[in-house]
Enzyme design. Structure first.
Site, PDB file in Angstrom:
ATOM      1  N   LEU A  64       0.860  -1.174   0.000  1.00 32.36           N
ATOM      2  CA  LEU A  64       0.000   0.000   0.000  1.00 32.36           C
ATOM      3  C   LEU A  64       0.902   1.232   0.000  1.00 32.36           C
ATOM      4  O   LEU A  64       1.773   1.371   0.849  1.00 32.36           O
ATOM      5  CB  LEU A  64      -0.895   0.006   1.246  1.00 32.36           C
ATOM      6  CG  LEU A  64      -1.749  -1.237   1.459  1.00 32.36           C
ATOM      7  CD1 LEU A  64      -2.529  -1.130   2.763  1.00 32.36           C
ATOM      8  CD2 LEU A  64      -2.698  -1.437   0.285  1.00 32.36           C
ATOM      9  N   GLU A  65       0.706   2.099  -0.971  1.00 34.98           N
ATOM     10  CA  GLU A  65       1.549   3.274  -1.135  1.00 34.98           C
ATOM     11  C   GLU A  65       0.975   4.460  -0.372  1.00 34.98           C
ATOM     12  O   GLU A  65      -0.164   4.844  -0.602  1.00 34.98           O
ATOM     13  CB  GLU A  65       1.681   3.642  -2.617  1.00 34.98           C
ATOM     14  CG  GLU A  65       2.206   2.527  -3.492  1.00 34.98           C
ATOM     15  CD  GLU A  65       3.681   2.221  -3.318  1.00 34.98           C
ATOM     16  OE1 GLU A  65       4.339   2.870  -2.471  1.00 34.98           O
ATOM     17  OE2 GLU A  65       4.178   1.328  -4.017  1.00 34.98           O
TER      18      GLU A  65
END
Length: 117
Positions: A55-56
């Protein structure tokens, strides 16, 4: 798969496959934003090197030296000329990661602040 499952009658879901090409992305993404005026956009990337779902939290504009699928890389090493140095997600990725992990699925999630690098 999400397109097949849907998100309910109140959600207008649009799914696009976007090539890993700097120039295509620069042209296509603003067009899609203008066309759909979304409340939420989820960009999903696939990497053969990844061992987890990442997850960025932050996307960077500069420092790209890798060639895209067309063997192109901007001379400026920037995704968007004159764009912001970085953009932060307004979604609390740490909470998302904890909640998904608590479900006991056979999926490992990690958090990154170094998108695309």
């Amino acid at each position: 798969e999400l397109e097949k499952l849907g998100l309910g009658d109140d959600v207008d879901l649009h799914v696009y496959e976007v090539p890993v090409e700097y120039q295509t992305v620069q042209r296509l993404i603003p067009t899609l934003w203008k066309k759909h005026r979304p409340q939420l956009v989820v960009h999903v990337g696939v990497s053969g090197m990844a061992t987890t779902v990442t997850l960025e939290k932050c996307g960077h504009n500069a420092g790209y030296i890798g060639l895209d699928n067309c063997q192109f890389c901007p001379d400026s090493q920037c995704c968007v000329e004159g764009g912001p140095e970085y953009i932060d997600s307004i979604i609390d990725m740490d909470t998302v990661c904890k909640r998904v992990s608590a479900l006991g699925l056979d999926v490992t999630l990690t958090i990154s602040k170094d998108a695309g690098r």
